[in-house]
Scaffold this motif. Structure first.
Motif, PDB file in Angstrom:
ATOM      1  N   LEU A  45    -127.381  41.271 167.038  1.00  0.00           N
ATOM      2  CA  LEU A  45    -126.735  39.969 167.027  1.00  0.00           C
ATOM      3  C   LEU A  45    -127.664  38.865 166.558  1.00  0.00           C
ATOM      4  O   LEU A  45    -127.366  37.699 166.722  1.00  0.00           O
ATOM      5  N   SER A  46    -128.783  39.214 165.968  1.00  0.00           N
ATOM      6  CA  SER A  46    -129.689  38.189 165.480  1.00  0.00           C
ATOM      7  C   SER A  46    -129.593  38.091 163.971  1.00  0.00           C
ATOM      8  O   SER A  46    -129.947  39.015 163.248  1.00  0.00           O
ATOM      9  N   GLY A  47    -129.065  37.003 163.510  1.00  0.00           N
ATOM     10  CA  GLY A  47    -129.086  36.651 162.102  1.00  0.00           C
ATOM     11  C   GLY A  47    -128.427  37.628 161.161  1.00  0.00           C
ATOM     12  O   GLY A  47    -127.235  37.914 161.246  1.00  0.00           O
ATOM     13  N   ALA A  48    -129.206  38.140 160.234  1.00  0.00           N
ATOM     14  CA  ALA A  48    -128.684  38.925 159.121  1.00  0.00           C
ATOM     15  C   ALA A  48    -128.071  40.245 159.573  1.00  0.00           C
ATOM     16  O   ALA A  48    -127.123  40.728 158.957  1.00  0.00           O
ATOM     17  N   TRP A  49    -128.582  40.826 160.635  1.00  0.00           N
ATOM     18  CA  TRP A  49    -128.038  42.115 161.089  1.00  0.00           C
ATOM     19  C   TRP A  49    -126.607  41.966 161.572  1.00  0.00           C
ATOM     20  O   TRP A  49    -125.786  42.869 161.398  1.00  0.00           O
ATOM     21  N   LEU A  50    -126.282  40.818 162.161  1.00  0.00           N
ATOM     22  CA  LEU A  50    -124.903  40.572 162.584  1.00  0.00           C
ATOM     23  C   LEU A  50    -123.985  40.512 161.368  1.00  0.00           C
ATOM     24  O   LEU A  50    -122.885  41.078 161.373  1.00  0.00           O
ATOM     25  N   PHE A  51    -124.431  39.849 160.290  1.00  0.00           N
ATOM     26  CA  PHE A  51    -123.616  39.764 159.085  1.00  0.00           C
ATOM     27  C   PHE A  51    -123.403  41.136 158.460  1.00  0.00           C
ATOM     28  O   PHE A  51    -122.316  41.448 157.979  1.00  0.00           O
ATOM     29  N   LEU A  52    -124.448  41.968 158.457  1.00  0.00           N
ATOM     30  CA  LEU A  52    -124.287  43.320 157.921  1.00  0.00           C
ATOM     31  C   LEU A  52    -123.330  44.145 158.768  1.00  0.00           C
ATOM     32  O   LEU A  52    -122.539  44.935 158.240  1.00  0.00           O
ATOM     33  N   LEU A  53    -123.390  43.967 160.073  1.00  0.00           N
ATOM     34  CA  LEU A  53    -122.487  44.681 160.975  1.00  0.00           C
ATOM     35  C   LEU A  53    -121.039  44.252 160.755  1.00  0.00           C
ATOM     36  O   LEU A  53    -120.134  45.091 160.700  1.00  0.00           O
ATOM     37  N   ILE A  54    -120.818  42.951 160.581  1.00  0.00           N
ATOM     38  CA  ILE A  54    -119.467  42.445 160.326  1.00  0.00           C
ATOM     39  C   ILE A  54    -118.956  42.961 158.979  1.00  0.00           C
ATOM     40  O   ILE A  54    -117.789  43.363 158.865  1.00  0.00           O
ATOM     41  N   ALA A  55    -119.809  42.956 157.958  1.00  0.00           N
ATOM     42  CA  ALA A  55    -119.400  43.445 156.633  1.00  0.00           C
ATOM     43  C   ALA A  55    -119.021  44.920 156.689  1.00  0.00           C
ATOM     44  O   ALA A  55    -118.027  45.337 156.084  1.00  0.00           O
ATOM     45  N   ALA A  56    -119.800  45.707 157.408  1.00  0.00           N
ATOM     46  CA  ALA A  56    -119.475  47.130 157.542  1.00  0.00           C
ATOM     47  C   ALA A  56    -118.151  47.324 158.274  1.00  0.00           C
ATOM     48  O   ALA A  56    -117.336  48.175 157.890  1.00  0.00           O
ATOM     49  N   ALA A  57    -117.922  46.559 159.311  1.00  0.00           N
ATOM     50  CA  ALA A  57    -116.664  46.675 160.061  1.00  0.00           C
ATOM     51  C   ALA A  57    -115.476  46.281 159.192  1.00  0.00           C
ATOM     52  O   ALA A  57    -114.424  46.941 159.226  1.00  0.00           O
ATOM     53  N   LEU A  58    -115.625  45.216 158.393  1.00  0.00           N
ATOM     54  CA  LEU A  58    -114.536  44.816 157.499  1.00  0.00           C
ATOM     55  C   LEU A  58    -114.262  45.878 156.439  1.00  0.00           C
ATOM     56  O   LEU A  58    -113.104  46.184 156.135  1.00  0.00           O
ATOM     57  N   ALA A  59    -115.316  46.441 155.878  1.00  0.00           N
ATOM     58  CA  ALA A  59    -115.131  47.481 154.858  1.00  0.00           C
ATOM     59  C   ALA A  59    -114.447  48.712 155.449  1.00  0.00           C
ATOM     60  O   ALA A  59    -113.563  49.309 154.817  1.00  0.00           O
ATOM     61  N   LEU A  60    -114.834  49.093 156.651  1.00  0.00           N
ATOM     62  CA  LEU A  60    -114.181  50.241 157.296  1.00  0.00           C
ATOM     63  C   LEU A  60    -112.723  49.936 157.632  1.00  0.00           C
ATOM     64  O   LEU A  60    -111.863  50.817 157.538  1.00  0.00           O
ATOM     65  N   ALA A  61    -112.440  48.691 158.018  1.00  0.00           N
ATOM     66  CA  ALA A  61    -111.059  48.329 158.335  1.00  0.00           C
ATOM     67  C   ALA A  61    -110.185  48.360 157.086  1.00  0.00           C
ATOM     68  O   ALA A  61    -109.027  48.789 157.145  1.00  0.00           O
ATOM     69  N   VAL A  62    -110.717  47.933 155.960  1.00  0.00           N
ATOM     70  CA  VAL A  62    -109.950  48.003 154.715  1.00  0.00           C
ATOM     71  C   VAL A  62    -109.735  49.458 154.311  1.00  0.00           C
ATOM     72  O   VAL A  62    -108.637  49.852 153.903  1.00  0.00           O
ATOM     73  N   LYS A  63    -110.783  50.261 154.427  1.00  0.00           N
ATOM     74  CA  LYS A  63    -110.685  51.672 154.043  1.00  0.00           C
ATOM     75  C   LYS A  63    -109.661  52.416 154.901  1.00  0.00           C
ATOM     76  O   LYS A  63    -108.940  53.284 154.406  1.00  0.00           O
ATOM     77  N   SER A  64    -109.576  52.062 156.173  1.00  0.00           N
ATOM     78  CA  SER A  64    -108.628  52.749 157.046  1.00  0.00           C
ATOM     79  C   SER A  64    -107.223  52.153 156.978  1.00  0.00           C
ATOM     80  O   SER A  64    -106.300  52.689 157.576  1.00  0.00           O
ATOM     81  N   GLY A  65    -107.060  51.046 156.249  1.00  0.00           N
ATOM     82  CA  GLY A  65    -105.730  50.484 156.073  1.00  0.00           C
ATOM     83  C   GLY A  65    -105.353  49.417 157.073  1.00  0.00           C
ATOM     84  O   GLY A  65    -104.219  48.944 157.066  1.00  0.00           O
ATOM     85  N   TRP A  66    -106.233  48.999 157.926  1.00  0.00           N
ATOM     86  CA  TRP A  66    -105.909  47.984 158.926  1.00  0.00           C
ATOM     87  C   TRP A  66    -105.847  46.590 158.327  1.00  0.00           C
ATOM     88  O   TRP A  66    -105.102  45.750 158.797  1.00  0.00           O
ATOM     89  N   LEU A  67    -106.649  46.343 157.300  1.00  0.00           N
ATOM     90  CA  LEU A  67    -106.675  45.039 156.640  1.00  0.00           C
ATOM     91  C   LEU A  67    -106.397  45.208 155.160  1.00  0.00           C
ATOM     92  O   LEU A  67    -106.558  46.294 154.597  1.00  0.00           O
ATOM     93  N   GLY A  68    -106.002  44.111 154.524  1.00  0.00           N
ATOM     94  CA  GLY A  68    -105.735  44.148 153.095  1.00  0.00           C
ATOM     95  C   GLY A  68    -107.017  44.063 152.277  1.00  0.00           C
ATOM     96  O   GLY A  68    -108.124  44.001 152.809  1.00  0.00           O
ATOM     97  N   ARG A  69    -106.817  44.048 150.949  1.00  0.00           N
ATOM     98  CA  ARG A  69    -107.973  44.028 150.056  1.00  0.00           C
ATOM     99  C   ARG A  69    -108.763  42.727 150.135  1.00  0.00           C
ATOM    100  O   ARG A  69    -109.906  42.669 149.715  1.00  0.00           O
ATOM    101  N   GLY A  70    -108.171  41.691 150.635  1.00  0.00           N
ATOM    102  CA  GLY A  70    -108.869  40.406 150.769  1.00  0.00           C
ATOM    103  C   GLY A  70    -110.060  40.493 151.710  1.00  0.00           C
ATOM    104  O   GLY A  70    -110.998  39.696 151.608  1.00  0.00           O
ATOM    105  N   ALA A  71    -110.044  41.446 152.603  1.00  0.00           N
ATOM    106  CA  ALA A  71    -111.170  41.610 153.534  1.00  0.00           C
ATOM    107  C   ALA A  71    -112.404  42.132 152.813  1.00  0.00           C
ATOM    108  O   ALA A  71    -113.514  41.932 153.284  1.00  0.00           O
ATOM    109  N   TYR A  72    -112.211  42.797 151.651  1.00  0.00           N
ATOM    110  CA  TYR A  72    -113.376  43.199 150.855  1.00  0.00           C
ATOM    111  C   TYR A  72    -114.157  41.968 150.401  1.00  0.00           C
ATOM    112  O   TYR A  72    -115.375  41.977 150.363  1.00  0.00           O
TER     113      TYR A  72
END
Length: 97
Positions: free
Chosen positions: A22-49
């Protein structure tokens, strides 16, 4: 007693993990990975990429800034050695002529 020690160790490990991630850049990388996985699994649209790419860029910028600041700090710590080497070079050059 072993269960209590195990639970305490798990809680301390989770606290350390959250502090690191949860410190700085690692939080952003964690959020980006979660968004990419959510798009890949179909939970979110392509805008989340797009949002994931923005978070990755923010993380890279944060890590780069941290690297530059660390490099400057090392330069200031090495300043006496650099001055000493520069002084020895100029004294050598003065006596060689």
């Amino acid at each position: 007693m072993d269960k209590l020690i195990g639970i305490i160790l798990v809680l301390v490990g989770l606290a350390a993990l959250f502090r690191i991630t949860l410190s700085g850049a690692w939080l952003f990388l964690l959020i980006a990975a979660a968004l990419a996985l959510a798009v890949k699994s179909g939970w979110l649209g392509r805008g989340a990429y797009v949002a994931a790419v923005v978070f990755v860029l923010l993380a890279v910028a944060g890590l780069a800034a941290r690297t530059v600041i660390f490099g400057l700090a090392m330069l200031f710590r090495l300043a006496p050695l650099i001055l000493l080497a520069l002084g020895i070079y100029y004294v050598y050059k003065a006596f060689v002529r």
